[in-house]
Design an enzyme around this catalytic site. Structure first.
Site, PDB file in Angstrom:
ATOM      1  N   ALA A  74       0.826  -1.141   0.087  1.00 30.14           N
ATOM      2  CA  ALA A  74       0.065   0.034   0.015  1.00 30.14           C
ATOM      3  C   ALA A  74       0.739   1.271  -0.002  1.00 30.14           C
ATOM      4  CB  ALA A  74      -0.757   0.202   1.263  1.00 30.14           C
ATOM      5  N   THR A 116      -3.983   1.000  10.102  1.00 24.48           N
ATOM      6  CA  THR A 116      -3.251   2.049  10.637  1.00 24.48           C
ATOM      7  C   THR A 116      -3.954   3.013  11.562  1.00 24.48           C
ATOM      8  OG1 THR A 116      -2.303   4.089  10.090  1.00 24.48           O
ATOM      9  CG2 THR A 116      -3.941   3.289   8.544  1.00 24.48           C
ATOM     10  N   TYR A 140      -5.539   8.666   2.972  1.00 28.64           N
ATOM     11  CA  TYR A 140      -4.842   7.419   3.411  1.00 28.64           C
ATOM     12  C   TYR A 140      -5.630   6.807   4.366  1.00 28.64           C
ATOM     13  CZ  TYR A 140      -1.524   4.523   6.013  1.00 28.64           C
ATOM     14  OH  TYR A 140      -0.952   3.494   6.529  1.00 28.64           O
ATOM     15  N   PHE A 168       0.715   1.750  15.132  1.00 35.76           N
ATOM     16  CA  PHE A 168       1.398   2.908  15.202  1.00 35.76           C
ATOM     17  C   PHE A 168       2.365   3.339  14.540  1.00 35.76           C
ATOM     18  CE2 PHE A 168      -1.999   4.707  18.342  1.00 35.76           C
ATOM     19  CZ  PHE A 168      -2.752   3.613  18.047  1.00 35.76           C
ATOM     20  N   LEU A 189      10.594  10.203  10.491  1.00 38.78           N
ATOM     21  CA  LEU A 189      11.380  10.964  11.461  1.00 38.78           C
ATOM     22  C   LEU A 189      12.820  10.133  11.666  1.00 38.78           C
ATOM     23  CD1 LEU A 189      11.619  13.362  13.209  1.00 38.78           C
ATOM     24  CD2 LEU A 189      10.805  12.000  15.168  1.00 38.78           C
ATOM     25  N   ASP A 283      -0.982  16.743  11.397  1.00 42.98           N
ATOM     26  CA  ASP A 283      -0.364  15.910  12.184  1.00 42.98           C
ATOM     27  C   ASP A 283      -1.033  16.332  13.574  1.00 42.98           C
ATOM     28  OD1 ASP A 283       1.854  14.793  11.137  1.00 42.98           O
ATOM     29  OD2 ASP A 283       3.345  16.441  11.438  1.00 42.98           O
TER      30      ASP A 283
HETATM   31  N1  UFG Z   1       8.676  14.878  11.944  1.00 48.31           N
HETATM   32  C1  UFG Z   1       9.550  16.261  12.032  1.00 48.31           C
HETATM   33  N2  UFG Z   1      10.477  16.212  10.978  1.00 48.31           N
HETATM   34  C2  UFG Z   1      10.684  15.509  10.167  1.00 48.31           C
HETATM   35  C3  UFG Z   1       9.810  14.388   9.757  1.00 48.31           C
HETATM   36  C4  UFG Z   1       8.783  14.124  10.690  1.00 48.31           C
HETATM   37  O1  UFG Z   1       9.369  17.012  13.009  1.00 48.31           O
HETATM   38  O2  UFG Z   1      11.463  15.881   9.066  1.00 48.31           O
HETATM   39  C5  UFG Z   1       7.551  14.802  12.717  1.00 48.31           C
HETATM   40  C6  UFG Z   1       6.255  14.796  12.342  1.00 48.31           C
HETATM   41  O3  UFG Z   1       5.781  15.950  12.329  1.00 48.31           O
HETATM   42  C7  UFG Z   1       5.297  13.685  13.424  1.00 48.31           C
HETATM   43  C8  UFG Z   1       6.641  12.677  13.794  1.00 48.31           C
HETATM   44  O4  UFG Z   1       7.846  13.238  13.584  1.00 48.31           O
HETATM   45  O5  UFG Z   1       4.957  14.611  14.327  1.00 48.31           O
HETATM   46  C9  UFG Z   1       6.456  11.481  13.203  1.00 48.31           C
HETATM   47  O6  UFG Z   1       6.401  11.580  11.715  1.00 48.31           O
HETATM   48  P1  UFG Z   1       6.481  10.567  10.876  1.00 48.31           P
HETATM   49  O7  UFG Z   1       6.376  11.054   9.504  1.00 48.31           O
HETATM   50  O8  UFG Z   1       7.786   9.393  11.203  1.00 48.31           O
HETATM   51  O9  UFG Z   1       5.288   9.362  11.331  1.00 48.31           O
HETATM   52  P2  UFG Z   1       3.653   9.926  11.300  1.00 48.31           P
HETATM   53  O10 UFG Z   1       3.247   9.847  12.624  1.00 48.31           O
HETATM   54  O11 UFG Z   1       3.296  11.231  10.454  1.00 48.31           O
HETATM   55  O12 UFG Z   1       3.303   8.595  10.245  1.00 48.31           O
HETATM   56  C10 UFG Z   1       2.733   7.350  10.854  1.00 48.31           C
HETATM   57  C11 UFG Z   1       2.948   6.567   9.716  1.00 48.31           C
HETATM   58  C12 UFG Z   1       1.917   6.628   8.617  1.00 48.31           C
HETATM   59  C13 UFG Z   1       0.565   6.883   9.171  1.00 48.31           C
HETATM   60  C14 UFG Z   1       0.445   7.681  10.367  1.00 48.31           C
HETATM   61  C15 UFG Z   1      -0.528   7.891  10.960  1.00 48.31           C
HETATM   62  O13 UFG Z   1       4.280   6.403   8.975  1.00 48.31           O
HETATM   63  O14 UFG Z   1       1.944   5.740   7.624  1.00 48.31           O
HETATM   64  O15 UFG Z   1       1.445   7.431  11.351  1.00 48.31           O
HETATM   65  O16 UFG Z   1      -0.824   8.929  11.862  1.00 48.31           O
HETATM   66  F1  UFG Z   1      -0.422   7.065   8.342  1.00 48.31           F
END
Ligand code: UFG
Length: 326
Positions: A74, A116, A140, A168, A189, A283
């Site tokens: 996906a 998710t 998504y 998560f 991140l 976010d």
């Molecule tokens: N972040 C930063 N800087 C960066 C990248 C991320 O500050 O360069 C922050 C984001 O704002 C967020 C945290 O780090 O607060 C985690 O971000 P990620 O992109 O690593 O992960 P997400 O929580 O956004 O995403 C995850 C999964 C997705 C799913 C999502 C559901 O990777 O597939 O959770 O909320 F959809």
């Protein structure tokens, strides 16, 4: 069992495939390599194919005498799903339905689905239980919820049995150091922070430090990818035809963006310069799992409960493979 792992050349799928093999299952990987990596698959186990190719799916399910399907294939970038929803509905919904239909024709009815936390949207109660209303706030999350609903309907009408596992934040890498996270472009991140430590980026931009959290940065529940894999192996054993399981998979412990960066500094010994940027749209401030249902139902508990050991496994992978699978 003979298991077909779609998306098994990708990050979570490749780790789950390893755990399935370790548990004694016969694993076949079905992947079109649009995101996945050939070298993440064990030799001779990759079937290069597309989920839209119903004929190839059906013949694969029959020829390999598949007992169950684990569906990881996906797209999973929230931001991209907003700007290009068609890509998400095509791949995450239409292709998944093509897979379910091929399964129906081949009489394979056991299914483990990568769902998710994004299906919950921005929940008000933390930690999040499965009782929380699923109200996604981006395409998504909607695409994943549509498939969860289809599975419930397929279970009731056609006798499918399934587990929808709501992840998560998947993190870390296998301790063997030979498979790990490699997305292009990378948006997650931990890999981005580690790329700063490797000198591949100048700094990490923190997306907002004015959230209503103790240090102002977003809190997530980072779960080791092998703990996810183990939960899949156990879920497979609990599937009953005609019924579905829906379970959160997390550690129950929240870690802020700043805490992640600090853990990466400790693990790598690098300074890792940071800068504060704007909030990233969509976010939520805090997402932490209540995984007690999975713990009880599957007799499962995450082995990694602290962030530092998770980051250590990620660093091992990135350090050994600074260009990923390239
Ligand atoms: N972040 C930063 N800087 C960066 C990248 C991320 O500050 O360069 C922050 C984001 O704002 C967020 C945290 O780090 O607060 C985690 O971000 P990620 O992109 O690593 O992960 P997400 O929580 O956004 O995403 C995850 C999964 C997705 C799913 C999502 C559901 O990777 O597939 O959770 O909320 F959809």
């Amino acid at each position: 069992m003979n298991i077909l792992v779609t998306g098994g050349a990708g990050y979570i799928g490749s780790h789950a495939a390893r755990r399935l093999e370790a548990a004694g299952h016969e694993v076949w990987i079905y992947d079109n390599l649009s995101q996945g990596h050939r070298s993440a698959c064990r030799q001779g186990r990759l079937i290069e194919g597309d989920l839209h190719d119903g004929e190839l799916l059906e013949s694969t399910l029959k020829d390999k005498q598949i007992d169950a399907v684990m569906h990881f294939a996906a797209f999973a970038l929230v931001g991209e799903s907003v700007t290009d929803p068609a890509k998400y509905y095509q791949n995450n919904v239409v292709a998944a339905l093509s897979l379910l239909e091929a399964m129906r024709r081949a009489d394979v009815r056991r299914f483990v689905f990568s769902s998710t936390t994004a299906t919950y949207g921005a929940p008000e109660t933390i930690p999040i239980t499965e009782q929380e209303v699923q109200r996604p706030i981006n395409p998504y999350g909607f695409t994943k919820l549509v498939v969860e609903q289809a599975l419930a309907d397929y279970a009731a009408a056609y006798g499918f049995g399934y587990a929808a596992l709501r992840y998560f934040n998947a993190a870390g890498a296998a301790t063997t150091g030979d498979i790990g996270e490699d997305h292009d472009p990378e948006s997650h991140l931990i890999p981005i922070v580690l790329q700063v430590a490797l000198g591949q980026r100048d700094q990490i931009t923190i997306f907002g430090d004015d959230y209503p959290t103790p240090d102002g940065t977003c809190i997530r529940d980072y779960i080791h990818v092998d703990d996810l894999g183990d939960a899949h192996v156990l879920a497979l054993q609990k599937i009953e035809l005609g019924a579905g399981l829906q379970m959160n998979l997390g550690t129950g412990r929240g870690t802020s963006v700043r805490e992640i960066i600090d853990a990466c500094r400790q693990v790598t010994g690098h300074k890792i310069p940071e800068t504060i940027g704007r909030r990233r749209p969509g976010d939520p401030p805090e997402l932490v799992a209540d995984s007690s249902l999975a713990q009880k139902t599957l007799d499962w508990a995450p082995r990694y409960t602290e962030i530092q050991p998770i980051v250590e496994t990620a660093w091992r992978w990135h350090h050994l493979h600074p260009r990923g699978y390239e």
